[in-house]
Design an enzyme around this catalytic site. Structure first.
Site, PDB file in Angstrom:
ATOM      1  CB  THR A 181      -0.942  -0.007   1.223  1.00 46.87           C
ATOM      2  OG1 THR A 181      -1.788   1.137   1.165  1.00 46.87           O
ATOM      3  CG2 THR A 181      -0.200  -0.021   2.541  1.00 46.87           C
ATOM      4  CD  GLU A 326      -2.672  -0.485   5.758  1.00 46.71           C
ATOM      5  OE1 GLU A 326      -3.618  -0.487   4.940  1.00 46.71           O
ATOM      6  OE2 GLU A 326      -1.867   0.466   5.835  1.00 46.71           O
ATOM      7  CE  LYS A 434      -7.283   5.978  -1.327  1.00 46.96           C
ATOM      8  NZ  LYS A 434      -8.073   4.761  -1.115  1.00 46.96           N
ATOM      9  CD1 TRP A 439      -4.711   5.487  -1.613  1.00 48.96           C
ATOM     10  CD2 TRP A 439      -3.323   6.011   0.064  1.00 48.96           C
ATOM     11  NE1 TRP A 439      -5.330   5.191  -0.443  1.00 48.96           N
ATOM     12  CE2 TRP A 439      -4.512   5.485   0.600  1.00 48.96           C
ATOM     13  CE3 TRP A 439      -2.303   6.412   0.913  1.00 48.96           C
ATOM     14  CZ2 TRP A 439      -4.693   5.363   1.971  1.00 48.96           C
ATOM     15  CZ3 TRP A 439      -2.486   6.282   2.275  1.00 48.96           C
ATOM     16  CH2 TRP A 439      -3.678   5.772   2.797  1.00 48.96           C
TER      17      TRP A 439
HETATM   18  P1  AMP Z   1      -6.262   1.407   0.468  1.00 51.33           P
HETATM   19  O1  AMP Z   1      -5.360   0.715   1.404  1.00 51.33           O
HETATM   20  O2  AMP Z   1      -5.602   1.864  -0.774  1.00 51.33           O
HETATM   21  O3  AMP Z   1      -7.479   0.614   0.204  1.00 51.33           O
HETATM   22  O4  AMP Z   1      -6.748   2.745   1.152  1.00 51.33           O
HETATM   23  C1  AMP Z   1      -7.328   2.740   2.418  1.00 51.33           C
HETATM   24  C2  AMP Z   1      -7.795   4.112   2.746  1.00 51.33           C
HETATM   25  O5  AMP Z   1      -8.790   4.538   1.826  1.00 51.33           O
HETATM   26  C3  AMP Z   1      -8.455   4.229   4.106  1.00 51.33           C
HETATM   27  O6  AMP Z   1      -7.504   4.377   5.136  1.00 51.33           O
HETATM   28  C4  AMP Z   1      -9.316   5.467   3.920  1.00 51.33           C
HETATM   29  O7  AMP Z   1      -8.557   6.648   4.079  1.00 51.33           O
HETATM   30  C5  AMP Z   1      -9.729   5.378   2.465  1.00 51.33           C
HETATM   31  N1  AMP Z   1     -11.074   4.790   2.303  1.00 51.33           N
HETATM   32  C6  AMP Z   1     -11.397   3.519   2.073  1.00 51.33           C
HETATM   33  N2  AMP Z   1     -12.724   3.360   1.963  1.00 51.33           N
HETATM   34  C7  AMP Z   1     -13.268   4.580   2.141  1.00 51.33           C
HETATM   35  C8  AMP Z   1     -14.595   5.093   2.157  1.00 51.33           C
HETATM   36  N3  AMP Z   1     -15.641   4.328   1.949  1.00 51.33           N
HETATM   37  N4  AMP Z   1     -14.749   6.409   2.372  1.00 51.33           N
HETATM   38  C9  AMP Z   1     -13.701   7.229   2.576  1.00 51.33           C
HETATM   39  N5  AMP Z   1     -12.423   6.807   2.571  1.00 51.33           N
HETATM   40  C10 AMP Z   1     -12.216   5.502   2.366  1.00 51.33           C
END
Ligand code: AMP
Length: 537
Positions: A181, A326, A434, A439
């Site tokens: 990630t 994670e 995002k 990211w």
């Molecule tokens: P990733 O590991 O790339 O899936 O990113 C995880 C991060 O995405 C989380 O820590 C949040 O900051 C963001 N995220 C995931 N789902 C949501 C959601 N439904 N609404 C807002 N942010 C989200």
């Protein structure tokens, strides 16, 4: 009770035994191809035997660099099926990060889609751990490539053993999968998924109050298989005998809509950008998506207007969910409780646009400035999670101690919790940007800009974007006596970053607002930018 280890091979075996006629449908180069789970099982076993022949040992990492399709699904089961670790590599990372994670994971073999070869060729001299490259191609001949040694996926399968035994007596805590990630700063961080975690997480996907994935579903993971295992859907779908629809390479909203209609998809999963694109497409065409019983949306906040449009205009139920790489990723999902059904349409939408509450099996606490926050929908704190499908460290990474403390994962997400336990994400502690579900590190861009000889300070913040949710905008202060143009700065950044990381705009400022301890005050900066863009338009 019996101490039977949970493992990936059992999931595939169930698909082969009880659902040999059910299918996996993939969009490939020359059109749609269909495989039954019987065929997928045989092909998986052949691949597993071929990997063994190539010398892959239990515990070693095998990387995949591929889109969503049946071959990638086969790798999902074959690699952990020989006790090795499936390392899904994000094809959208910069060459530097791709090389970093292949080296950090110490990948022994890479399985690569033919159209993605140039991206691996770029880093071929920097990944000495890789001893073999398996090319996944629909053509009978291998494409020309500078990689070596290369093997043809289908040729390897021809020589493989369709009855090869996958390992089932494995320690359930041993790693089966791995994903990196992006970090706020520096290199991506690796997460190892155990067999046990993947099985339990799959079970959670099947719960009625969760995604309710079942045999009768036709599931389309639009979320890439390199993004948190396509949210675990490929594993769970095979286990439950669910028909899978795989959208393949470089799909468009039109392709998605056509596939959803033609294959009578019931559940589709992806990030908001995908659904915004589909919404536009639906406005244009005359698609019949009446088969869809739910769209699962996570990765970024789902805009309320989008949920409303899907549900009211197209009668497509929409479920907002939250998770992280994670956390396998599903931990929070937004469904109304039975006694909330009597609320007005707007009230219900307000609740469902929140990320939701915990799925069974995981625990949370929300830590504010003065300890646990009150569940009043207003007080903010950092969301902390623990549970059997939540990582307890980053793989060989010093940064583990920042995120994993006293038995909890500190998510870095700032949330409020209402009286019913629904969480709402209000900000990120880390200010990562995002874009389309992926990211972009503001700090990496800032550091790069500040490395330019004419730049004194640079701060990068996210601004809302109708298609990509967020895009980066860079704010720079030029050193006294120096000058530089926007174009020169872009030329300076271009070789260092993937194209989609480049800021949408670079704004010149006389100073960057700061906190009392001299950190960039990004909240203030975002406000200033809002004013700036309002004046420009
Ligand atoms: P990733 O590991 O790339 O899936 O990113 C995880 C991060 O995405 C989380 O820590 C949040 O900051 C963001 N995220 C995931 N789902 C949501 C959601 N439904 N609404 C807002 N942010 C989200």
């Amino acid at each position: 009770m019996m101490n039977v280890p949970l493992n990936i091979a059992l999931m595939l075996e169930r698909a082969e035994t009880f659902f040999p006629k059910k299918t996996v449908i993939s969009r490939m180069k020359h059109g749609i191809v269909r495989h039954t789970y019987r065929e997928i099982g045989e092909r998986t076993r052949k691949l597993a035997s071929a990997l063994k022949q190539l010398g892959v040992q239990p515990g070693e990492r095998v990387g995949t660099f591929a889109w969503n399709h049946h071959r990638h699904l086969e790798a999902y089961f074959a690699i952990p099926g020989i006790g090795a670790v499936l390392h899904t590599i994000n094809i959208r990372l910069s060459p530097q990060h791709i090389a970093y994670i292949i080296n950090h994971a110490d990948d022994r073999v890479l399985l690569i889609d033919d159209d993605l070869l140039p991206l691996i060729e770029k880093v071929k001299d920097d990944i000495p751990s890789v001893k073999a490259f398996i090319i996944m191609t629909d053509e009978s001949e291998l494409p020309n490539t500078t990689l070596s040694p290369v093997y043809h996926y289908e040729e390897l399968l021809k020589e493989g053993d369709a009855r090869f035994s996958l390992v089932k007596d494995i320690d359930e805590h041993s790693p089966a999968g791995m994903c990196y990630t992006s970090a706020t700063t520096g290199n991506p961080k690796g997460i190892l998924y155990s067999h046990r975690a993947i099985v339990l997480h799959s079970m959670a996907l099947g719960l009625a109050d969760s995604a309710a994935l079942s045999e009768s579903d036709v599931a389309m993971p639009v979320v890439p298989m390199f993004h948190a295992n396509a949210w675990g859907l490929p594993f769970a779908a095979a286990w439950f005998g669910t028909t899978l629809v795989m959208p393949g390479a470089a799909f468009t909203p039109q392709i998605l809509a056509q596939m959803m209609e033609a294959e009578k998809v019931t559940l589709a999963a992806g990030v908001p950008t995908v659904w915004l694109g589909l919404l536009n497409e639906l406005e244009k065409g005359t698609y019949d998506l009446s088969s869809v019983t739910r769209i699962l949306c996570g990765g970024s906040a789902a805009p309320k207007g989008m949920i409303r449009a899907f549900e009211e205009k197209y009668r497509i139920p929409f479920i907002h969910a939250y998770g992280m790489t994670e956390t396998s990723p599903l931990v929070v999902l937004s469904r109304l409780k039975s006694y909330q059904q009597h609320l007005s349409g707007d009230e219900k939408l307000d609740i469902r646009a929140k990320q939701g509450f915990l799925v069974p099996g995981v625990e949370m606490k929300v830590v504010g400035k003065d300890g646990d926050v009150e569940w009043n929908g207003a007080e903010m704190g950092e969301l902390c999670l623990r549970g059997p499908w939540i990582a307890d460290e980053y793989y060989n990474d010093e940064r583990s101690k920042e995120a994993f403390r006293d038995g909890w994962l500190y998510t870095g997400d700032v949330v409020t919790v209402d009286e019913e336990g629904f969480i709402k994400i209000v900000d990120r502690t880390k200010d990562v940007i995002k874009s389309g579900g992926e990211w972009i590190s503001s700090v990496d861009l800032e550091n790069a800009l500040m490395a330019h000889e004419a730049i004194f300070e640079a701060a990068v913040v996210a601004v809302p974007h109708p298609e990509w949710q967020e895009r980066p905008i860079a704010c720079v202060v030029v050193k006294e006596g120096k000058s530089v143009t926007k174009e020169e700065l872009y030329d300076f950044l271009r070789p260092q970053f993937a194209k989609w990381w480049l800021p949408d705009d670079i704004v010149f400022m006389s100073e960057i607002p700061k906190t009392s301890v001299g950190k960039f005050l990004k909240l203030k900066l975002r406000e200033q930018l809002r004013d700036y863009f309002a004046n420009v338009q």
